[in-house]
Write an enzyme that holds these catalytic residues in place. Structure first.
Site, mmCIF file in Angstrom:
data_model
loop_
_atom_site.group_PDB
_atom_site.id
_atom_site.type_symbol
_atom_site.label_atom_id
_atom_site.label_comp_id
_atom_site.label_asym_id
_atom_site.label_seq_id
_atom_site.Cartn_x
_atom_site.Cartn_y
_atom_site.Cartn_z
ATOM 1 N N ALA A 97 0.852 -1.258 -0.040
ATOM 2 C CA ALA A 97 -0.072 0.121 0.027
ATOM 3 C C ALA A 97 0.949 1.294 -0.016
ATOM 4 O O ALA A 97 1.896 0.994 0.307
ATOM 5 C CB ALA A 97 -0.887 -0.115 1.346
ATOM 6 N N HIS A 98 0.188 2.378 0.063
ATOM 7 C CA HIS A 98 0.739 3.721 -0.137
ATOM 8 C C HIS A 98 1.646 4.147 1.083
ATOM 9 O O HIS A 98 1.739 3.525 2.135
ATOM 10 C CB HIS A 98 -0.157 4.752 -0.284
ATOM 11 C CG HIS A 98 -0.838 4.956 1.271
ATOM 12 N ND1 HIS A 98 -0.659 5.681 2.048
ATOM 13 C CD2 HIS A 98 -2.008 4.370 1.413
ATOM 14 C CE1 HIS A 98 -1.737 5.630 2.912
ATOM 15 N NE2 HIS A 98 -2.272 5.034 2.740
ATOM 16 N N ASP A 99 2.933 4.628 0.573
ATOM 17 C CA ASP A 99 3.798 5.132 1.717
ATOM 18 C C ASP A 99 4.510 3.872 2.381
ATOM 19 O O ASP A 99 5.274 4.365 3.534
ATOM 20 C CB ASP A 99 3.267 6.155 2.605
ATOM 21 C CG ASP A 99 2.825 7.411 1.933
ATOM 22 O OD1 ASP A 99 3.519 8.227 1.636
ATOM 23 O OD2 ASP A 99 1.707 7.165 1.588
ATOM 24 N N TYR A 131 1.902 3.210 5.100
ATOM 25 C CA TYR A 131 2.963 3.460 5.914
ATOM 26 C C TYR A 131 3.748 2.649 6.810
ATOM 27 O O TYR A 131 4.451 2.762 7.734
ATOM 28 C CB TYR A 131 2.288 4.584 7.012
ATOM 29 C CG TYR A 131 1.872 5.876 6.260
ATOM 30 C CD1 TYR A 131 2.937 7.004 5.928
ATOM 31 C CD2 TYR A 131 0.614 5.965 6.087
ATOM 32 C CE1 TYR A 131 2.395 8.035 5.324
ATOM 33 C CE2 TYR A 131 0.160 7.283 5.580
ATOM 34 C CZ TYR A 131 1.118 8.119 5.185
ATOM 35 O OH TYR A 131 0.448 9.385 4.560
#
Length: 284
Positions: A212-214, A232
């Protein structure tokens, strides 16, 4: 890290609903958007809760209440306001491009039906197999292998609530892959919201993985089939994530960790540990 605009913007020129009743915008100028965990000068960022940004130099926080010691722009819904702000900048001003579009190195091998968008960099000796999509804002290092049907740098499953509706959150970040990285078939590596999703040198990602993102995956880590890393998540060096494991958002998994088969990780994991189960518990 931040996403810079093509020019400095005075906030009074930003015609969005969330700013309609905000006073004093004529005196505020910004040149970029930052994630609140990694801010830069002359930037604007959303703050909801949690640790405050350490860099306050000419930083503007979009918040719903005053945060003592910070320059705050008070709006009803900070996430919605930022979404509107990003859309305005993209349409009226534009963001600077990270990578210069150029001819791919002759040593890069591209399969059939591959889509490579603009603002992409691919290093020497990399192999892109059939039916891969590489989205704008992606950097792929040298001697990487991107397997069939994978997606690198697509938007994430990020929604914010605006009154009774769910609104898609705009992704500004990209994906940064180091050298000698392998991305398996049917794997998705999602772009960051503001900063990049980062996969360091020599990381090996198996088939059917969702990153997923980051997320940040450090060198020599292994992410095995059907695993899922939420937003994250940080994975340490030489760590092994066994098949079918899920890791909750914003967790840190240390160096030399083993996450056992099918584990559900709900807490940070210290370096050198082996964890297993649902929820995952230390077993060594």
């Amino acid at each position: 890290m931040s996403r810079k605009f093509n020019r400095i913007v005075r906030l009074s020129e930003v015609d969005i609903p969330s700013f309609s009743n905000v006073d004093g915008l004529d005196a505020i100028q910004v040149e970029s958007i930052s994630d609140n965990t990694n801010t830069s000068e002359n930037s604007i960022a959303v703050y909801i809760k949690g640790p405050l940004p350490s860099n306050k130099e000419n930083l503007q926080l979009l918040t719903s209440t005053i945060v003592p010691g910070y320059c705050c722009i008070i709006v009803d819904n900070p996430r919605v306001a930022m979404n509107e702000f990003i859309a305005f900048i993209a349409l009226k001003v534009g963001f600077t491009q990270d990578y210069t579009d150029s001819i791919l190195p002759s040593s890069v091998k591209i399969g059939k039906n591959v889509v490579i968008e603009h603002n992409v960099e691919i290093g020497e000796g990399t192999i892109i197999e059939h039916n891969v999509v590489i989205h704008s804002g992606t950097r792929i290092g040298r001697n990487c292998l991107i397997r069939t049907h994978s997606s690198i740098g697509g938007g994430g499953y990020n929604y914010i609530k605006d009154n009774q509706y769910l609104v898609k959150q705009i992704d500004l970040g990209g994906v940064w892959l180091g050298d000698n990285v392998e991305i398996g078939s049917n794997t998705c590596v999602v772009r960051g919201l503001v900063d990049d999703t980062v996969i360091m040198n020599n990381v090996k990602v198996d088939n059917l993985v969702h990153i997923a993102h980051d997320c940040f995956i450090d060198e020599d880590a292994y992410i095995i089939a059907k695993s899922e890393l939420s937003g994250y998540v940080k994975i340490g060096k030489r760590t092994r994530i066994a098949p079918g494991s899920c890791i909750k958002q914003r967790l840190t998994i240390g160096d030399d960790v083993i996450v056992g088969l099918g584990s559900i990780v709900l807490k940070n994991v210290s370096s050198g540990c082996t964890v297993f189960g649902s929820p995952a518990r230390k077993i060594n």
